[in-house]
Each structure stands twice: as structure tokens, then as C-alpha cells.
Design an enzyme around this catalytic site. Structure first.
Site, PDB file in Angstrom:
ATOM      1  N   ASN A 172       0.852  -1.191   0.000  1.00  0.00           N
ATOM      2  CA  ASN A 172       0.000   0.000   0.000  1.00  0.00           C
ATOM      3  C   ASN A 172       0.884   1.236   0.000  1.00  0.00           C
ATOM      4  OD1 ASN A 172      -2.531   1.662   0.787  1.00  0.00           O
ATOM      5  ND2 ASN A 172      -1.066   2.169   2.406  1.00  0.00           N
ATOM      6  N   GLU A 173       0.579   2.168  -0.857  1.00  0.00           N
ATOM      7  CA  GLU A 173       1.335   3.429  -0.912  1.00  0.00           C
ATOM      8  C   GLU A 173       2.838   3.156  -0.760  1.00  0.00           C
ATOM      9  OE1 GLU A 173      -0.459   6.534   1.516  1.00  0.00           O
ATOM     10  OE2 GLU A 173      -2.238   6.514   0.242  1.00  0.00           O
ATOM     11  N   GLU A 298      -8.494   3.989  -2.417  1.00  0.00           N
ATOM     12  CA  GLU A 298      -8.688   4.958  -1.326  1.00  0.00           C
ATOM     13  C   GLU A 298      -9.138   6.269  -1.936  1.00  0.00           C
ATOM     14  OE1 GLU A 298      -5.634   5.423   1.688  1.00  0.00           O
ATOM     15  OE2 GLU A 298      -5.183   3.273   1.615  1.00  0.00           O
TER      16      GLU A 298
END
Ligand code: AHR
Length: 491
Positions: A172-173, A298
Site C-alpha cells: 500500500n502506498e 482509497e
């Protein structure tokens, strides 16, 4: 009078139900003291999951839930969250408030939640601080039906049948909290991880989602696609909406904001369309003969936390402004359903643009919840092209109206329209072509002042009401109140 057209002869295809997805991280009161209250709570629950929350999310039609982060995912070691609860490791949630994480909600609890919600699980694996072996074991633990070390361990922990988890996020990210990597490095790492995330059942292939760009970082998408495109099924995109003029340190309040922040928030959220189009174009350029999807896993509003609450918990109220943000984004995703395969609003309960807020045993459904509920008929329906005449309004010059439409297999058409104008109602005259003669139209609307919200002592302040609509010779007419989201069902 604003003219609109729904064209039954033109479609970009099916609206993937996962566009209506959600995201629940180990952050603040999203999981603990939110969805999960534990088996011994006095709040009604089934196996620790709050019954009122589960019922609300089911009624809204939640199709997929992303977990356990977010930034938390790249610090999460899944083995900490399996086995007898009293011997699970207690760790520090270093991303979110430094609170103790007792790991009482782990893989089995997440799968139980998804079972109760009747939704697909989407698990984000740890690439930032984990190992390839650890991630590969997690997939085997969840999905191996026969004999294997991980399947044996799962059975010893009480789950015989594999869960066949389809959606797996590879970090993630990765450009930020997920390891501060450069896209070249992440692209190579993504190939390596992907290699060892195996299919254990030919009828249940897994779907691999690469950690994607923040906002307009197009070079991230390009490099990851160039390096790892052959090894993944989708790339993610994260974009949060704040008022235009605001910095991260001063995002402005979630309630009691000035009118100009209403318009600049809508202006910024409309930017999602440009992001989706540009990232999709890059994906298409490098995807070869396989279709790689875009998962906006997101999105949502991010304002200052409510005064007096833990700054690490990201708890914010939710107003009609959030409802408009939700309506605009869902319209955008519907209208780009040829590339957007999933989206996950952040986050389901008590965090950022939540659909449910709780305080003790009380619960409120936010204006954003009502938009998801009003739009749920779009899930799996055939998108229809739609256009609406607009005027530019407000201090930020946004279009006054925003639309999308779809048709279900039984022929029913859903048209969803947002009136962004906080001052004037909109007279809508919508023609419907290529769908035969309409027999019936019904409407619902969510409306209020820009800052209206539901609170624990006024939970029904903002809720959908019937909206009068009438058939015309070639479609329907209705008057949308100022600052509203409307849904019309045509038969
Ligand atoms: O949703 C809150 C945080 O925002 C997530 O943990 C992270 O992925 C993003 O920066």
C-alpha cells in the site's frame, strides 16, 4: 430548465459492483470500538461484530471490503492475528496514534465479518516490512483446500474450508508509508511478490492489485506498468479530497465550514475524472493484450479531526458536502466503468468519509451512507451514456449538475443526478432514447443545507425523501432541490 439525455444505445459496459466498495483499516475506531466490539460486549453483536453496523452495511449493499490498511498493512504481520486470542501478540500501532493493537481482530475475524456482510474480502499484504515468504504463506493459509503446512495451520485454528480470497493488494502506498520506494524498485519488487502469490484452485484465481500512484503521479503508474504490468491484474490510485486552498496541516473543519470551502471541495473532487482518465490511458498504453484495471482503493474527503478527538484517529463528521462528493465520485466511476474495476471509500466506520459513525451503543448513518444506498442499483448494471447541460456556478466555478445512468438486466433504468448549486433548485428535463416507451418514473432525493449532518441526538436530520417526478413524451421531468442528490428509477 436543464436538459439531460440518457442514451440507451451507447454504453461503456457493466458497472462492476466493486466500484461500491469500502475500506476498513486498523485505525482509530474503525475496527476496534467500531465494527468489532468483541464477543463479550454489551452492545448486540454476532461473534464480536456489531449487529447494527452489519445490518446497515448489508442494507447499503457493500460488495467488497479492503483490510487491514492502509499504512497499517505494511506493518502488519498476519501471524500475530491468528490462534488463541489471549496469546496473540500485543503490538504498537505506529501509524495511528501509537495505541496498543492486541490483534484480537485478525484473519479469521475479518473473514467472519465478510461472511456476515456477504461481501468479498480484499486483503492488502505487507510488502514494506514483510517478506515474500510471509505474504505467500498468507495466501496459502487463506486459499489452500488440500494438504499443506498453511492449510493445516488454518484447520488447527478452526477453519476447515479455504476462504478463496480473490483480491490481494501487493503493498500500500509503496511510494510513502509502504516503504518510501522509487517506482523502479517497487515495480521489480511487485514482480517478485507476484511470482509467489499462487493460485491454489483453478476455479478461484487470485486477482493481484499493485500499489499505485498518489494523485497525479503519472510516472509512478507508467513505471510500475512497464516493469510489472505482466504480473498484475490491476493498479491502484489514491486521491483524497480537501478544500482547494487548504494545506495538509490545515484542511478545514468537517462541519461549520464557509460556503467557499463547499465549492472548492467540490471543485477538487471533480479532479478525480481527470486522474481516472489519465491513469487509465497510461495503463492501456502498457497493458498489452490483457486488460489491467484501475482500482481507486482509497478516496473520499479528509478534513481536520473533530475538536477534542485523537488526531491519530482521523474522526470527522459528515455533511451534505460529503454526500455531494460521494455522488460526484460514484458518477465518475460509473461513467468510466470500462477501466475502473473497483473503488474503496475511506473508511467504513468512524474514520474520514465514513458511512457509519458510532458513539457508545449509538449509531448514525451519514449523508454519504444514504448516497451509497440510493446508488446501489448501479451495481452490475449496464452503464448508459448520459449528458446534462450545465452552468458554471460558485466561487470555484463548478458545473451545477452531475449525472450517471445504468440499466439493470430486468430493464429498469437508474438515473442519478447531483445538484451542486447550494442556492437554486434545478428544473431537470431528461430525455431517454433507445429504451422503448417508459411506463413509470419514481424519484428519491437527499437534500439539505451544505453543512447539514446527522448526529447522535438527531440521527435523521438528513435522510432520503420521495421526489416527485413526471413522465414526459420522451423521458421525465423533476425539480431537484438546492444541494441535493437524486435517484430516479424508470420502467
Ligand atoms: O486512509 C488513511 C490513510 O491514508 C491510509 O492508511 C493510507 O494508505 C493513506 O495515506
Amino acid at each position: 430548465m436543464s436538459k439531460a439525455i440518457v442514451n440507451g444505445n451507447r454504453s461503456k459496459g457493466r458497472i462492476n459492483r466493486n466500484i461500491y466498495g469500502h475500506f476498513a483499516e486498523h485505525l482509530g475506531r474503525c475496527i476496534y470500538n467500531g465494527i468489532y466490539v468483541g464477543e463479550n460486549s454489551s452492545i448486540p453483536n454476532v461473534n464480536g461484530m456489531r449487529t447494527d453496523i452489519v445490518n446497515a452495511l448489508k442494507a447499503m449493499g457493500i460488495p467488497v471490503l479492503r483490510w487491514p490498511g492502509g499504512c497499517f498493512a505494511d506493518t502488519y504481520h498476519w501471524r500475530d492475528g491468528i490462534g488463541p486470542k489471549d496469546s496473540r501478540k500485543k503490538i504498537v500501532n505506529t501509524n495511528w496514534g501509537g495505541v496498543t493493537e492486541d490483534n484480537s481482530f485478525g484473519t479469521h475475524e475479518f473473514m467472519e465479518l465478510c461472511r456476515q456482510l456477504n461481501c468479498e474480502p480484499y486483503i492488502s499484504g505487507n510488502v514494506g516490512s514483510g517478506t515474500v515468504q510471509e505474504f505467500s504463506d498468507w495466501v496459502e493459509y487463506c486459499n489452500m483446500g488440500g494438504q499443506s503446512p498453511m492449510a493445516g495451520e488454518r484447520r488447527a485454528n478452526g477453519q476447515d474450508a479455504p476462504w478463496n480470497v480473490k483480491y490481494w493488494g501487493i503493498g500500500n502506498e509503496a511510494w510513502g508509508c509502504g516503504g518510501n520506494m522509487r517506482p523502479e524498485f517497487y515495480g521489480d519488487l511487485c514482480r517478485q511478490y507476484s511470482t509467489y502469490l499462487r493460485n491454489y484452485d483453478p476455479e478461484h484465481s487470485i486477482y493481484k492489485i499493485a500499489s499505485g500512484a498518489s494523485e497525479d503521479d503519472y510516472s509512478w503508474t507508467k513505471t510500475v506498468m512497464q516493469r510489472a504490468g505482466r504480473f498484475i491484474d490491476a493498479v491502484s490510485l489514491h486521491y483524497y479530497t480537501r478544500p482547494r486552498t487548504k494545506r495538509w496541516e490545515d484542511k478545514g473543519p468537517a462541519t461549520g465550514f464557509p460556503r467557499e470551502e463547499y465549492y472548492s471541495t467540490l471543485y477538487n473532487t471533480l479532479y478525480m475524472e481527470e486522474l481516472v482518465e489519465n491513469h487509465s490511458r497510461i495503463i492501456k498504453q502498457y497493458q498489452g493484450d490483457r486488460q489491467i484495471g484501475l482500482c481507486v482503493d482509497e478516496w473520499g474527503t479528509w478534513f481536520d479531526v473533530e475538536p477534542g478527538t485523537n488526531p491519530g484517529f482521523l474522526y470527522q463528521q459528515n455533511t451534505m458536502r460529503d454526500a455531494l462528493v460521494a455522488a460526484i465520485n460514484l458518477n465518475i466511476f460509473n461513467n468510466h466503468c470500462d477501466t475502473v474495476v473497483m473503488s474503496n471509500i475511506a473508511q467504513t466506520v468512524n474514520v474520514l468519509q465514513a458511512v457509519v459513525l458510532t458513539e457508545g451503543d449509538k449509531l448514525v448513518l451519514t449523508p454519504t451512507y444514504h448516497v451509497f444506498e440510493m446508488y446501489k442499483g448501479h451495481q452490475d448494471a449496464r452503464q448508459l451514456e448520459s449528458y446534462v447541460e450545465t452552468a458554471m456556478i460558485g466561487s470555484s466555478q463548478v458545473p451545477d449538475l452531475h449525472i450517471s445512468a445504468s440499466q439493470r438486466d430486468d430493464g429498469t433504468v437508474l438515473v442519478t443526478v447531483a445538484n451542486l448549486d447550494d442556492n437554486s433548485p434545478a428544473e431537470l428535463d431528461c430525455a431517454v432514447t433507445g429504451l422503448g416507451k417508459l411506463r413509470e418514473v419514481s424519484g428519491r432525493v437527499l437534500s439539505g443545507a451544505i453543512g447539514d449532518y446527522n448526529d447522535f441526538d438527531s440521527a435523521d436530520n438528513v435522510k432520503p425523501a420521495t421526489l416527485t417526478a413526471g413522465l414526459t413524451g420522451d423521458g421525465f421531468k423533476a425539480t431537484l432541490p438546492a444541494c441535493s442528490v437524486a435517484a430516479f428509477i424508470l420502467k
